[in-house]
Write an enzyme that holds these catalytic residues in place. Structure first.
Site, PDB file in Angstrom:
ATOM      1  CG  HIS A 198       8.158  -8.942  53.279  1.00 15.28           C
ATOM      2  ND1 HIS A 198       8.819  -7.735  53.538  1.00 15.28           N
ATOM      3  CD2 HIS A 198       7.709  -9.364  54.466  1.00 15.28           C
ATOM      4  CE1 HIS A 198       8.372  -7.174  54.970  1.00 15.28           C
ATOM      5  NE2 HIS A 198       7.694  -8.179  55.310  1.00 15.28           N
ATOM      6  NE  ARG A 202       8.940  -2.486  64.406  1.00 17.23           N
ATOM      7  CZ  ARG A 202       8.085  -3.358  64.790  1.00 17.23           C
ATOM      8  NH1 ARG A 202       8.931  -4.529  64.388  1.00 17.23           N
ATOM      9  NH2 ARG A 202       7.169  -3.418  65.153  1.00 17.23           N
TER      10      ARG A 202
END
Ligand code: PAF
Length: 282
Positions: free
Chosen positions: A37, A187
């Site tokens: 990100h 995740r």
């Protein structure tokens, strides 16, 4: 850094930024930030006057029984990381504000969503393209940033932008990996230490295919069998799909004549991970 919650408020803010002649870069996310990100935010920072990050765990892209409830969330840490990356504005709407009572309009990209994750997660891409369209309409960015780890998602969003004549550029940036090759994913924090170790087989199996193609192998059935065999050496791994496909259409390839995408989805316990590699012929 400003934090806006209301869709109407972000719409007004972005409208006035555009009137001032500012270029806007949007990084759509579901939060739980990692280096992947941050690389999108830094690139957006370098290319735009204003950087906006949306943080919204989008309920409609999760089917019943998927990990919406357990999806990692850490808003305070995300805000601190976004601020350090030079983000100007974060948009953190509630689900009720995005999907108010009476909401009934969805955006559906067909065909390119049929295979890979589209086949294993029915309705997933309809959820993605619906929220992405809403974000594009509210923010009206000049550029939007996506990571290659979600290769099919980026291909679907490009299709959406082309098909609906949306006036923005989609920027795709490389997958960021851990030192042992595992693709960074929000995740990953849900893996047990044993699963985390086993998950190294994902990138190893993609690299195996790349090396076999470099060495001249062109038989896709054989390459797929080899990938599956390698992944199955990990007792904790349960294959969802292993595919060799055309990087544009995402259709499975019988013959290798040009660039191809090797893509995999594998479960480790409760956690489903995806990864891919674009492979070009030597
Ligand atoms: O890749 C993601 O994090 C999500 O699918 C996205 C693009 C933010 C839409 O919810």
């Amino acid at each position: 850094m400003q934090n806006i919650h209301e869709p109407s408020a972000i719409g007004r803010r972005c409208e006035s930024l555009r009137r001032e002649g500012k270029t806007i870069g949007l990084v759509p996310t579901m939060g739980a930030f990692h280096e992947g990100h941050l690389s999108l935010m830094r690139r957006a920072r370098a290319e735009n006057d204003v950087v906006i990050v949306s943080i919204f765990v989008n309920p409609i892209q999760f089917a019943r029984g998927e990990d919406f409830d357990s999806y990692p969330r850490d808003l305070q840490d995300d805000l601190a990381q976004a601020e350090r990356a030079g983000v100007d504005l974060v948009f953190t709407p509630s689900a009720e504000a995005i999907y108010p009572d009476g909401f009934q309009t969805y955006v559906d990209v067909t065909e390119i969503t049929d295979g890979l994750c589209g086949a294993s997660r029915p309705g997933h891409f309809r959820g993605v393209t619906t929220i992405v369209t809403k974000l594009f309409n509210l923010v009206r960015p000049h550029r939007a940033y996506f990571g290659q780890k979600d290769y099919q998602q980026s291909a679907v969003v490009r299709r959406l932008v082309d098909d609906l004549n949306l006036d923005l550029e989609i920027v795709l940036l490389p997958t960021i990996r851990e030192a042992d090759g595992l693709a960074m994913s929000s995740r990953n924090v849900r893996l047990t230490p044993e699963e985390r170790q086993a998950a190294c087989v994902l990138y190893a199996s993609l690299r195996l295919t790349e090396e076999r193609v470099e060495a001249g192998e062109r038989n896709t059935k054989l390459l797929l069998d080899e990938m599956r065999t390698m992944i199955e050496t990990e007792p904790l791994a349960r294959i969802d799909y292993v595919a060799l496909c055309d990087p544009e259409t995402l259709k499975p390839l019988d013959q290798i004549e040009g660039p191809m995408l090797a893509a995999i989805a594998v479960r480790f316990g409760e956690t489903r991970l995806i990864d891919n590699l674009l492979i070009t012929l030597p």
